[in-house]
Design a protein around this motif. Structure first.
Motif, PDB file in Angstrom:
ATOM      1  N   PHE A  57      -3.286 -32.694  56.342  1.00 40.33           N
ATOM      2  CA  PHE A  57      -2.266 -33.644  55.870  1.00 40.33           C
ATOM      3  C   PHE A  57      -1.842 -34.605  56.976  1.00 40.33           C
ATOM      4  O   PHE A  57      -1.418 -34.184  58.053  1.00 40.33           O
ATOM      5  N   VAL A  58      -1.960 -35.893  56.698  1.00 37.43           N
ATOM      6  CA  VAL A  58      -1.472 -36.910  57.628  1.00 37.43           C
ATOM      7  C   VAL A  58      -0.358 -37.665  56.910  1.00 37.43           C
ATOM      8  O   VAL A  58      -0.593 -38.328  55.906  1.00 37.43           O
ATOM      9  N   SER A  59       0.845 -37.536  57.440  1.00 40.41           N
ATOM     10  CA  SER A  59       1.983 -38.134  56.754  1.00 40.41           C
ATOM     11  C   SER A  59       1.873 -39.654  56.752  1.00 40.41           C
ATOM     12  O   SER A  59       1.597 -40.263  57.780  1.00 40.41           O
ATOM     13  N   PRO A  60       2.097 -40.285  55.588  1.00 39.40           N
ATOM     14  CA  PRO A  60       2.072 -41.747  55.540  1.00 39.40           C
ATOM     15  C   PRO A  60       3.361 -42.375  56.063  1.00 39.40           C
ATOM     16  O   PRO A  60       3.471 -43.573  56.156  1.00 39.40           O
ATOM     17  N   ARG A  78      -2.042 -34.204  44.856  1.00 41.15           N
ATOM     18  CA  ARG A  78      -1.680 -35.419  45.604  1.00 41.15           C
ATOM     19  C   ARG A  78      -1.900 -35.268  47.104  1.00 41.15           C
ATOM     20  O   ARG A  78      -2.208 -36.211  47.815  1.00 41.15           O
ATOM     21  N   TYR A  79      -1.672 -34.060  47.589  1.00 40.15           N
ATOM     22  CA  TYR A  79      -1.902 -33.765  49.012  1.00 40.15           C
ATOM     23  C   TYR A  79      -2.091 -32.271  49.119  1.00 40.15           C
ATOM     24  O   TYR A  79      -1.838 -31.525  48.170  1.00 40.15           O
ATOM     25  N   GLY A  80      -2.546 -31.849  50.274  1.00 43.15           N
ATOM     26  CA  GLY A  80      -2.695 -30.412  50.482  1.00 43.15           C
ATOM     27  C   GLY A  80      -4.037 -29.875  50.024  1.00 43.15           C
ATOM     28  O   GLY A  80      -4.855 -30.592  49.445  1.00 43.15           O
ATOM     29  N   TYR A  81      -4.232 -28.590  50.319  1.00 41.75           N
ATOM     30  CA  TYR A  81      -5.494 -27.917  50.039  1.00 41.75           C
ATOM     31  C   TYR A  81      -5.821 -27.936  48.547  1.00 41.75           C
ATOM     32  O   TYR A  81      -4.949 -27.721  47.707  1.00 41.75           O
TER      33      TYR A  81
END
Lengths: 477, 94
Positions: A86-89, A313-316
């Motif tokens: 995860f790379v925070s936007p 949306r995000y994550g594994y």
């Protein structure tokens, strides 16, 4: 003395006198990380571009950040397989406030901040710089270990039930959990939203005040943050403790508290008395059921907060799934570690129909009582003095298979989160095996200034940092 | 009070988690211990006490419901394991 051994205010002094420049500081820390990281394992990711960022114009003293605080463009993993990539936007509000500072790296923690030893990280176990076979505490174990080992000048941690204070105590550094609402939680990956708070982990009290100055303040993006007049927390550090009334709650010195820890904290009380404070025994009757209350509330909120991890949306995201329900279930089951699942199940249990009233609702009522009791105490006392943790750092592997025993490590710290109060942990000596002991000062809401000058007075008197240094002892060799 | 295996399975279902046989065994045992410990709060007299949902006194904080554009759509989509034509990709639902 190497630059990395200095405190932030000492570094700033040298910078102001132009004796050194920021690149020298970054170089010294990079060197130290290269030397010590193989033993300590405090980092989830290390910033390889630190020098370049100084060249590009960053001017603040570099910092280490717990890996549950969102940093734009840099991975924020929560030490979980779930957020491994995860790379925070966007930046957390505290990171926007620190945008002038080079981030040396993201620091290891218990997965989603659930734990008291950093052993529940999905990636690595962090080792205590004072003795590598011991845990650094948790969940901000990477932050506390990195500060203690001089691998970062200072760090941010987060504290839901003791996660800043307990590792600070285990690693012989200073850790402050601010009043709920003083520091914005926007961009802190939520564990238990009514308890979480970001705070500083530093080498000494002055640095702690400097960092608090930088991160405190109202934020419209966090509806629980409070509008109060900004303060300079460094201003009154030398105020002294004369006539200050400090309560010693008996319940924090009873069964389960290690003898050496108890003795050390009583010595601290004596020292404060010699410095002119008024010491008096008192009672905090709610202490005995605060831990149960805490675990009910924290797990309930966690089970709700972690509902967002669906693999979409995000994550594994699990590979094999035939339909959307399987996608949710498989992603969550494969992405979360054992302790996180345990707490989600526990939280779901206390919120489920049939048990809601007996556990969750009941715990919320006890919470009111805890708040009321502290309120009454602070009509009489300026501060309360307790151990930060019932023991010093324990051996790696001794508690990780017994969840209840691990939960007991939080016994001295959870009440403070339940009541939303500020508290600070200060090192006050070593036990016979050379492991740091910390004491905790608890204050009324928004009394950070008082906590800091009281802590400062002790620090000046005792000079822990000058007397003791982490030994990187390795029992196995 | 005992926590049964069936309850642990039910909770896992509610929370969208699959558990292996070993996990069911382990969590049932852990839950029994933890719930027995949590039961200490049953002895607290909370008659006429209201619940606190939060530590401080904030209450009903409102703001205007305004849309704020987030510019970096690409950074948002990058975190999704599967995306297509600027959209999140999920298995067929209907």
């Amino acid at each position: 003395m190497e630059l990395c051994e200095l405190t932030v205010h000492e570094l700033e002094e040298k910078l102001n006198k132009k004796e050194i420049n920021l690149k020298d500081i970054v170089k010294s820390y990079e060197q130290r990380i290269r030397e010590k990281e193989p033993e300590v394992q405090a980092f989830v990711s290390i910033n390889e571009d630190a020098q370049k960022q100084v060249e590009q114009g960053k001017t603040g003293i570099p910092i280490g950040i717990k890996d549950n605080i969102c940093t734009k463009g840099i991975k924020t993993t929560c030490s979980s397989k779930m957020l491994e990539n995860f790379v925070s936007p966007y930046d957390a509000t505290v990171m926007e406030k620190l945008q002038n500072h080079v981030i040396l790296g993201k620091l290891n923690m218990d997965e989603f901040a659930m734990g008291a030893s950093t052993e529940y990280s999905a990636f690595k176990k962090t080792h205590n710089p004072w003795n590598l076979s011991k845990v650094p505490g948790g969940s901000s174990g990477g932050s506390a270990a990195a500060v203690s080992a001089d691998m970062v000048p200072w760090a941010l941690g987060s504290d839901t039930g003791g996660s800043i204070r307990q590792p600070s105590s285990f690693c012989g550094v200073v850790g402050l959990k601010p009043t709920y609402g003083l520091v914005s939680r926007y961009g802190l990956v939520a564990f238990a939203s009514s308890l979480d708070q970001i705070g500083p982990i530093t080498k000494d009290v002055t640095d702690c005040a400097i960092l608090l100055n930088k991160i405190a303040g109202y934020d419209e993006k966090d509806s629980t943050s409070i509008k109060i007049q900004p303060k300079d927390y460094t201003k009154n550090l030398q105020k002294g403790v004369k006539e200050l009334k400090i309560g010693i709650p008996k319940e924090y010195f009873g069964e389960g508290i290690n003898n050496e820890v108890r003795e050390a904290i009583l010595q601290v009380a004596k020292k404060y008395e010699q410095m002119g404070a008024i010491i008096e025994e008192c009672n905090v009757a709610t202490t005995n059921y605060a831990l149960a209350t805490y675990y009910i509330i924290a797990c309930a909120e966690a089970s709700s907060n972690l509902g967002r991890f669906d693999g979409i949306r995000y994550g594994y995201r699990a590979e094999h799934c035939n339909n959307i329900k399987e996608l949710y279930r498989n992603s969550r089951s494969e992405g979360f570690g054992q302790e996180v699942k345990r707490r989600i199940i526990l939280g779901t249990y206390v919120l489920s129909s049939g048990y809601y009233d007996a556990y969750y609702k009941k715990a919320q009522k006890v919470r009111t009582q805890v708040k009321q009791e502290f309120k009454r105490l602070f009509e009489k006392y300026d501060l309360l003095l307790t151990p930060t943790s019932p023991t010093v750092a324990f051996n790696i592997g001794t508690k990780s298979n017994n969840p209840l025993e691990m939960y007991l490590a939080d016994i001295c710290t959870v009440s403070i989160n339940i009541a939303g109060l500020p508290a600070i942990s200060i090192p006050c000596g070593l036990d016979k095996d050379g492991m740091p002991i910390g004491f905790q000062l608890i204050g009324n809401s928004f009394s950070e200034e008082k906590l800091l000058y009281t802590a400062y007075a002790y620090e000046k008197e005792e000079n822990f940092r000058e007397k003791y240094k982490p030994q990187f002892k390795n029992d196995k060799t | 009070m005992n926590v049964s295996k069936e309850e642990v399975i039910h909770m896992a279902n509610l929370a969208s988690l699959n558990l292996t046989e070993n996990e069911i065994e382990k969590y049932t045992k852990d839950m029994e211990e933890i719930i027995a410990f949590a039961n200490t709060i049953k002895n607290v007299n909370t008659e006429n006490i209201n619940e606190s949902i939060i530590a401080n006194e904030t209450y009903n904080v409102f703001r205007k419901d305004e849309v704020k554009e987030f510019e970096d759509k690409e950074a948002l989509l990058k975190n999704a394991s599967k995306n297509e034509n600027g959209m999140f990709h999920i298995p067929k639902v209907i």
